[in-house]
Design a protein around this motif. Structure first.
Motif, PDB file in Angstrom:
ATOM      1  N   SER A  59     -69.101  63.685 -39.973  1.00 22.89           N
ATOM      2  CA  SER A  59     -68.940  65.134 -40.074  1.00 22.89           C
ATOM      3  C   SER A  59     -67.480  65.524 -40.264  1.00 22.89           C
ATOM      4  O   SER A  59     -67.171  66.660 -40.619  1.00 22.89           O
ATOM      5  N   THR A  60     -66.552  64.589 -40.050  1.00 25.19           N
ATOM      6  CA  THR A  60     -65.139  64.856 -40.323  1.00 25.19           C
ATOM      7  C   THR A  60     -64.827  64.773 -41.811  1.00 25.19           C
ATOM      8  O   THR A  60     -63.761  65.210 -42.239  1.00 25.19           O
ATOM      9  N   ARG A  61     -65.736  64.167 -42.580  1.00 24.24           N
ATOM     10  CA  ARG A  61     -65.534  63.980 -44.028  1.00 24.24           C
ATOM     11  C   ARG A  61     -64.225  63.238 -44.319  1.00 24.24           C
ATOM     12  O   ARG A  61     -63.524  63.533 -45.279  1.00 24.24           O
ATOM     13  N   ASP A  62     -63.914  62.293 -43.472  1.00 21.49           N
ATOM     14  CA  ASP A  62     -62.705  61.482 -43.635  1.00 21.49           C
ATOM     15  C   ASP A  62     -63.120  60.109 -44.144  1.00 21.49           C
ATOM     16  O   ASP A  62     -63.652  59.300 -43.375  1.00 21.49           O
ATOM     17  N   PRO A  63     -62.892  59.796 -45.420  1.00 24.55           N
ATOM     18  CA  PRO A  63     -63.356  58.505 -45.967  1.00 24.55           C
ATOM     19  C   PRO A  63     -62.673  57.301 -45.335  1.00 24.55           C
ATOM     20  O   PRO A  63     -63.280  56.235 -45.209  1.00 24.55           O
ATOM     21  N   VAL A  64     -61.405  57.459 -44.934  1.00 27.69           N
ATOM     22  CA  VAL A  64     -60.697  56.343 -44.302  1.00 27.69           C
ATOM     23  C   VAL A  64     -61.342  56.005 -42.965  1.00 27.69           C
ATOM     24  O   VAL A  64     -61.562  54.831 -42.635  1.00 27.69           O
ATOM     25  N   LEU A  65     -61.674  57.025 -42.187  1.00 30.64           N
ATOM     26  CA  LEU A  65     -62.307  56.798 -40.887  1.00 30.64           C
ATOM     27  C   LEU A  65     -63.664  56.134 -41.057  1.00 30.64           C
ATOM     28  O   LEU A  65     -63.997  55.191 -40.321  1.00 30.64           O
ATOM     29  N   SER A  66     -64.463  56.583 -42.011  1.00 27.15           N
ATOM     30  CA  SER A  66     -65.778  55.978 -42.245  1.00 27.15           C
ATOM     31  C   SER A  66     -65.630  54.512 -42.646  1.00 27.15           C
ATOM     32  O   SER A  66     -66.403  53.654 -42.208  1.00 27.15           O
ATOM     33  N   GLU A  67     -64.627  54.210 -43.457  1.00 29.05           N
ATOM     34  CA  GLU A  67     -64.391  52.822 -43.865  1.00 29.05           C
ATOM     35  C   GLU A  67     -63.992  51.954 -42.675  1.00 29.05           C
ATOM     36  O   GLU A  67     -64.472  50.823 -42.522  1.00 29.05           O
ATOM     37  N   LEU A  68     -63.136  52.488 -41.815  1.00 29.51           N
ATOM     38  CA  LEU A  68     -62.702  51.726 -40.648  1.00 29.51           C
ATOM     39  C   LEU A  68     -63.874  51.432 -39.717  1.00 29.51           C
ATOM     40  O   LEU A  68     -63.992  50.313 -39.185  1.00 29.51           O
ATOM     41  N   PHE A 272     -64.135  67.694 -36.399  1.00 28.60           N
ATOM     42  CA  PHE A 272     -65.594  67.602 -36.386  1.00 28.60           C
ATOM     43  C   PHE A 272     -66.190  68.988 -36.631  1.00 28.60           C
ATOM     44  O   PHE A 272     -65.776  69.963 -36.016  1.00 28.60           O
ATOM     45  N   ASP A 273     -67.166  69.044 -37.530  1.00 28.73           N
ATOM     46  CA  ASP A 273     -67.836  70.315 -37.777  1.00 28.73           C
ATOM     47  C   ASP A 273     -69.309  70.247 -37.399  1.00 28.73           C
ATOM     48  O   ASP A 273     -70.142  70.961 -37.942  1.00 28.73           O
ATOM     49  N   SER A 274     -69.634  69.345 -36.466  1.00 27.22           N
ATOM     50  CA  SER A 274     -71.004  69.261 -35.953  1.00 27.22           C
ATOM     51  C   SER A 274     -70.943  69.123 -34.442  1.00 27.22           C
ATOM     52  O   SER A 274     -69.902  68.777 -33.878  1.00 27.22           O
ATOM     53  N   ALA A 275     -72.053  69.406 -33.790  1.00 27.15           N
ATOM     54  CA  ALA A 275     -72.111  69.388 -32.336  1.00 27.15           C
ATOM     55  C   ALA A 275     -72.946  68.216 -31.849  1.00 27.15           C
ATOM     56  O   ALA A 275     -73.973  67.894 -32.449  1.00 27.15           O
ATOM     57  N   PRO A 276     -72.532  67.557 -30.760  1.00 26.62           N
ATOM     58  CA  PRO A 276     -73.348  66.476 -30.192  1.00 26.62           C
ATOM     59  C   PRO A 276     -74.584  67.044 -29.503  1.00 26.62           C
ATOM     60  O   PRO A 276     -74.568  68.172 -29.013  1.00 26.62           O
ATOM     61  N   PRO A 277     -75.665  66.272 -29.445  1.00 28.56           N
ATOM     62  CA  PRO A 277     -76.910  66.742 -28.803  1.00 28.56           C
ATOM     63  C   PRO A 277     -76.817  66.637 -27.286  1.00 28.56           C
ATOM     64  O   PRO A 277     -77.340  65.703 -26.689  1.00 28.56           O
ATOM     65  N   ILE A 278     -76.165  67.594 -26.657  1.00 26.33           N
ATOM     66  CA  ILE A 278     -75.907  67.502 -25.216  1.00 26.33           C
ATOM     67  C   ILE A 278     -77.205  67.527 -24.418  1.00 26.33           C
ATOM     68  O   ILE A 278     -77.427  66.727 -23.531  1.00 26.33           O
ATOM     69  N   GLY A 279     -78.099  68.467 -24.729  1.00 32.33           N
ATOM     70  CA  GLY A 279     -79.392  68.503 -24.041  1.00 32.33           C
ATOM     71  C   GLY A 279     -79.243  68.823 -22.561  1.00 32.33           C
ATOM     72  O   GLY A 279     -78.352  69.545 -22.135  1.00 32.33           O
ATOM     73  N   ILE A 280     -80.123  68.240 -21.751  1.00 35.31           N
ATOM     74  CA  ILE A 280     -80.128  68.447 -20.307  1.00 35.31           C
ATOM     75  C   ILE A 280     -79.868  67.110 -19.628  1.00 35.31           C
ATOM     76  O   ILE A 280     -79.974  66.055 -20.265  1.00 35.31           O
ATOM     77  N   PRO A 281     -79.524  67.101 -18.322  1.00 35.85           N
ATOM     78  CA  PRO A 281     -79.218  65.827 -17.646  1.00 35.85           C
ATOM     79  C   PRO A 281     -80.317  64.777 -17.771  1.00 35.85           C
ATOM     80  O   PRO A 281     -80.028  63.590 -17.907  1.00 35.85           O
ATOM     81  N   ALA A 282     -81.580  65.185 -17.731  1.00 35.50           N
ATOM     82  CA  ALA A 282     -82.661  64.206 -17.811  1.00 35.50           C
ATOM     83  C   ALA A 282     -82.672  63.477 -19.149  1.00 35.50           C
ATOM     84  O   ALA A 282     -83.197  62.356 -19.253  1.00 35.50           O
ATOM     85  N   ASP A 283     -82.080  64.070 -20.183  1.00 38.72           N
ATOM     86  CA  ASP A 283     -82.046  63.412 -21.486  1.00 38.72           C
ATOM     87  C   ASP A 283     -81.273  62.102 -21.433  1.00 38.72           C
ATOM     88  O   ASP A 283     -81.503  61.194 -22.242  1.00 38.72           O
ATOM     89  N   LEU A 284     -80.320  62.007 -20.497  1.00 37.76           N
ATOM     90  CA  LEU A 284     -79.502  60.798 -20.432  1.00 37.76           C
ATOM     91  C   LEU A 284     -80.338  59.583 -20.073  1.00 37.76           C
ATOM     92  O   LEU A 284     -79.971  58.444 -20.390  1.00 37.76           O
ATOM     93  N   LEU A 285     -81.474  59.793 -19.376  1.00 39.63           N
ATOM     94  CA  LEU A 285     -82.358  58.673 -19.050  1.00 39.63           C
ATOM     95  C   LEU A 285     -82.928  58.051 -20.305  1.00 39.63           C
ATOM     96  O   LEU A 285     -83.266  56.873 -20.336  1.00 39.63           O
ATOM     97  N   ARG A 286     -83.057  58.838 -21.364  1.00 37.57           N
ATOM     98  CA  ARG A 286     -83.650  58.339 -22.596  1.00 37.57           C
ATOM     99  C   ARG A 286     -82.613  57.976 -23.641  1.00 37.57           C
ATOM    100  O   ARG A 286     -82.899  57.208 -24.545  1.00 37.57           O
ATOM    101  N   ARG A 287     -81.405  58.534 -23.533  1.00 40.53           N
ATOM    102  CA  ARG A 287     -80.443  58.375 -24.603  1.00 40.53           C
ATOM    103  C   ARG A 287     -79.385  57.312 -24.320  1.00 40.53           C
ATOM    104  O   ARG A 287     -79.094  56.498 -25.187  1.00 40.53           O
ATOM    105  N   ARG A 288     -78.788  57.329 -23.146  1.00 39.42           N
ATOM    106  CA  ARG A 288     -77.641  56.448 -22.931  1.00 39.42           C
ATOM    107  C   ARG A 288     -78.078  55.017 -22.725  1.00 39.42           C
ATOM    108  O   ARG A 288     -78.853  54.704 -21.823  1.00 39.42           O
ATOM    109  N   PRO A 289     -77.561  54.095 -23.537  1.00 41.26           N
ATOM    110  CA  PRO A 289     -77.978  52.695 -23.402  1.00 41.26           C
ATOM    111  C   PRO A 289     -77.529  52.052 -22.110  1.00 41.26           C
ATOM    112  O   PRO A 289     -78.196  51.145 -21.617  1.00 41.26           O
ATOM    113  N   ASP A 290     -76.403  52.491 -21.518  1.00 40.65           N
ATOM    114  CA  ASP A 290     -75.988  51.891 -20.253  1.00 40.65           C
ATOM    115  C   ASP A 290     -76.944  52.265 -19.127  1.00 40.65           C
ATOM    116  O   ASP A 290     -77.186  51.462 -18.216  1.00 40.65           O
ATOM    117  N   VAL A 291     -77.533  53.474 -19.195  1.00 38.99           N
ATOM    118  CA  VAL A 291     -78.529  53.863 -18.201  1.00 38.99           C
ATOM    119  C   VAL A 291     -79.799  53.029 -18.371  1.00 38.99           C
ATOM    120  O   VAL A 291     -80.393  52.559 -17.393  1.00 38.99           O
TER     121      VAL A 291
END
Length: 483
Positions: A59-68, A272-291
């Protein structure tokens, strides 16, 4: 160890029947945590659009960053280590499954004999024979201990899969952070060079005025000292730039400085011109791989209690063999033989001084520790999100305030310089206004960098769903299990 051999006709059907219904140890039940349905700070509106969060950095539209990032995902050594651990866990699971199955062995041997008679004209006879056999052994899973071992191995394997996904997220976030810090420092360096040019102009004005008697030598010394102070700051910024370039090289699995040619040119700070999917605390049980990995550790520890409990009970092993043989090849008659046998062994420990019960107690305490670890991981995940929200809101407020500050300091500097040239104010006013303008510009550049870093912290804190990770991996041609 005391071994008891029982009558097969009575013990064998009983224990095989028990194997169909007995699984010792507790079954895993997912714990339920009393989570508040919202975060403490209000969730900010970062952007109206929602990007493809499998590739959120684009979403930054930075080609160098995407390549890295593409290079990092292909070559990062931490990712390769994590992939190797997955293969290790997979091999352990295969080994456990094989060890709990039927073991089959085979043997083949042959012999030859030659005999000579003792008469004057003796005759010779040759007798050739062979023997071949197949042996097998199988230990019945009477109490479900082997099933629990399989559960442990599977949970350990999946835990490594999720831990690799956590490394995947960490690598991406670290590359983006170092890249933003690099661009932010380059921006500060450019601003400082502009301030240096402006200060040199001021110094030249003072020198001209001193030659005409309108300024003192003290003013000129102060102007030149300010030039030297700015010049002394530039090398420290260059050091920070070099360190960021080296850090990016390491994250990409290369020697420090390998990508200097691609990074040394000054580029705008990505936004960044996009927003992360923050959701609610219970979402972390399904989203975060460390959890998820922490929960799998709990699943593994729970199954291990069953593994240790099964050792309390007798073990049933079935042994069988099939042997074939033939002798008499040569001058004698050929004799063929075949023999089959099967037996059962019940192995029971009558007394061990409480050693096995101690192993069970250890497993139960380890499961309790895994539960606390799971709960702690979840709480830390929620803390990460809340801290990132606070950090983002604070960074926005700081940036907006500094934008106004730079504007006012620039006006003050222009006014003080005009008044000094007109002889309406002393040089200290010019020096002070120019110094504060330079500092406010540096502070604004830092605040803009911090704002982008806090956005990354939000993305990293909410995690990335497994589906998003695997979808991006497929697009990039990356095998999530094999690196």
């Amino acid at each position: 160890m005391s071994v008891k051999r029982l009558s097969i006709c009575c013990a064998l059907p009983l224990m095989i029947g028990l194997s169909a219904c007995q699984t010792v140890g507790p079954d895993y039940v997912a714990p339920k945590f009393d989570l508040v349905g919202a975060y403490t700070p209000p969730v900010p509106v970062i952007a109206a659009n929602q990007a493809d969060h499998g590739r959120w950095w684009e979403s930054t539209r930075d080609p160098v960053l995407s390549e890295l990032i593409a290079l990092g995902l292909a070559n990062n050594l931490d990712l390769r280590i994590a992939a190797s651990r997955i293969e290790e866990a997979r091999a352990v699971a295969r080994g456990i499954s094989g060890a709990n199955g039927i073991e089959v062995g085979a043997s083949v041997n042959g012999d030859a004999e030659r005999g000579t008679s003792s008469r004057e004209r003796g005759s010779q006879t040759t007798d050739i024979g062979y023997r071949a056999g197949i042996d097998f052994s199988w230990t019945a899973d009477v109490w479900g201990g082997q099933q629990r071992e399989d559960e442990v191995a599977l949970a350990d394997y999946l835990e490594q899969v999720y831990l690799r996904e956590d490394v995947y997220l960490t690598v991406i976030a670290d590359i983006v952070r170092n890249y933003i810090e690099l661009r932010g420092t380059q921006k500060r360096q450019e601003l400082l060079r502009s301030s240096l040019d402006l200060q040199r102009q001021t110094s030249n004005i003072v020198e001209v005025r001193m030659q005409t008697g309108l300024a003192s030598e003290l003013d000129l010394s102060r102007a030149r000292a300010e030039v030297s102070d700015i010049e002394a700051t530039l090398p420290t910024l260059q050091t920070d730039i070099d360190r960021s370039i080296n850090a990016i090289g390491i994250l990409l699995g290369a020697q420090p400085g390998s990508y200097r040619d691609r990074l040394v040119d000054v580029q705008p700070l990505p936004e960044f011109d996009s927003a992360p999917p923050i959701g609610i605390p219970a979402d972390l049980l399904r989203r975060r791989p460390d959890v998820r990995a922490a929960e799998l550790s709990l699943i593994s520890a729970t199954a291990e209690i069953g593994v240790q409990t099964a050792d309390l009970y007798p073990e049933l092993t079935l042994d069988g063999s099939l042997a074939l043989g033939a002798t008499g090849y040569g001058t004698g008659p050929i004799v063929r033989t075949a023999m089959a046998a099967i037996g059962a062994l019940i192995d029971a420990t009558l007394y061990d001084g409480g050693a096995r019960q101690a192993d069970i107690d250890v497993a139960e305490q380890q499961a309790q520790q895994a539960f606390y670890g799971y709960q702690q991981t979840l709480l830390v995940a929620i803390q990460d999100v809340e801290s990132a929200i606070y950090g983002y809101v604070g960074a926005v407020q700081q940036r907006d305030s500094l934008i106004s500050s730079v504007q006012y300091h620039r006006q003050a500097f222009e006014q003080s310089r005009v008044r000094y040239v007109q002889g309406l104010s002393n040089f200290l006013d010019v020096l002070d206004s120019q110094r504060t303008l330079t500092q406010s510009q540096q502070d604004l550049a830092d605040a803009e960098t911090d704002l982008e870093l806090e956005t990354i912290n939000l993305y990293a804190a909410v995690g990335l769903s497994v589906d998003d990770v695997e979808r991006y991996a497929d697009k990039a041609g990356i095998d999530m299990n094999n690196g």
